[in-house]
Motif scaffolding. Structure first.
Motif, short mmCIF file in Angstrom:
data_model
loop_
_atom_site.label_atom_id
_atom_site.label_comp_id
_atom_site.label_asym_id
_atom_site.label_seq_id
_atom_site.Cartn_x
_atom_site.Cartn_y
_atom_site.Cartn_z
N UNK A 3 -15.24 82.27 29.42
CA UNK A 3 -16.31 82.88 28.65
C UNK A 3 -15.91 84.31 28.26
N UNK A 4 -15.33 85.05 29.20
CA UNK A 4 -14.94 86.43 28.94
C UNK A 4 -13.87 86.51 27.86
N UNK A 166 -17.73 76.63 23.05
CA UNK A 166 -16.93 77.57 23.81
C UNK A 166 -17.80 78.61 24.51
N UNK A 167 -18.93 78.96 23.88
CA UNK A 167 -19.78 80.00 24.42
C UNK A 167 -21.18 79.83 23.85
N UNK A 168 -22.18 80.31 24.58
CA UNK A 168 -23.54 80.32 24.04
C UNK A 168 -23.87 81.72 23.55
N UNK A 169 -24.90 81.83 22.74
CA UNK A 169 -25.29 83.14 22.22
C UNK A 169 -25.71 84.07 23.36
N UNK A 170 -26.43 83.53 24.35
CA UNK A 170 -26.84 84.37 25.48
C UNK A 170 -25.61 84.92 26.22
N UNK A 171 -24.62 84.05 26.43
CA UNK A 171 -23.41 84.50 27.11
C UNK A 171 -22.69 85.58 26.31
#
Length: 198
Positions: A3-4, A166-171
């Motif tokens: 995520x990072x 790959x990622x969510x908006x919150x993340x």
């Protein structure tokens, strides 16, 4: 890709914007993610398409299909990395020439993965999936860079497809806050919008 690492690539491409934006669905959002910027940032594009290719490879597909228009460059690069055939699907059949909705060559019965930049409510993906169904190929999975978490995954699930993001908006918002690129207040505003429109 973590995520990072995904967030770092997206931050490099400066995809997150705040203001008042009308989405394709007609909803007004205080936050907008412009993933069409990615191809303008080669290292960010490379990282994102590596991750998309990794997911596609894990699904054992025969071909990669890009959704018009933002999904086309993503699918092209991911397919090239995987040495797989690539095609793209329009929102509707073109009204001239071959009148096709799917451009490129796909074997009948081929197992394909649909790639696009992001998903919100998911309904915009239905035209793509219908076009691919009509072309006689099998699409069980859709892969996006970002899920806005506003019903898209469930909408696809109801159509018998699985979403991979790959990622969510919150993340992504949390990573922007962690990097000091947006304030906690901006993040709270976006979170409140997502809570009300999830």
């Amino acid at each position: 890709m973590s995520i990072q690492q995904t967030a770092q690539a997206l931050r490099e491409a400066r995809v997150l914007q705040f203001g008042e934006f009308t989405l394709r669905s007609g909803a007004v959002s205080p936050v907008y993610v412009d993933l069409r910027r990615l191809p303008s940032f080669p290292s960010a594009m490379d990282a994102a398409t590596d991750a998309l290719a990794d997911i596609a490879a894990s699904l054992s597909v025969d071909a990669v299909v890009g959704a018009e228009t933002a999904g086309i460059p993503l699918a092209a690069v991911a397919a090239h990395k995987l040495r797989l055939p690539m095609a793209y699907v329009r929102k509707a059949p073109k009204e001239y020439g071959s009148r096709s909705q799917v451009e490129g060559f796909l074997e009948k019965g081929a197992r394909c993965v649909l790639i696009d930049d992001l998903i919100t409510q998911g309904t915009s993906k239905f035209a793509f999936l219908d076009g691919l169904d009509a072309a006689g190929v099998r699409v069980e999975h859709a892969v996006v860079i970002l899920d806005r978490e506003q019903g898209g995954a469930e909408a696809l699930r109801q159509r018998g497809r699985t979403l991979h993001a790959l990622i969510t908006l919150r993340q992504l918002i949390k990573e922007y806050v962690r990097a000091g690129e947006i304030s906690a207040e901006k993040a709270d505003e976006a979170e409140a919008y997502l809570d009300a429109n999830g």
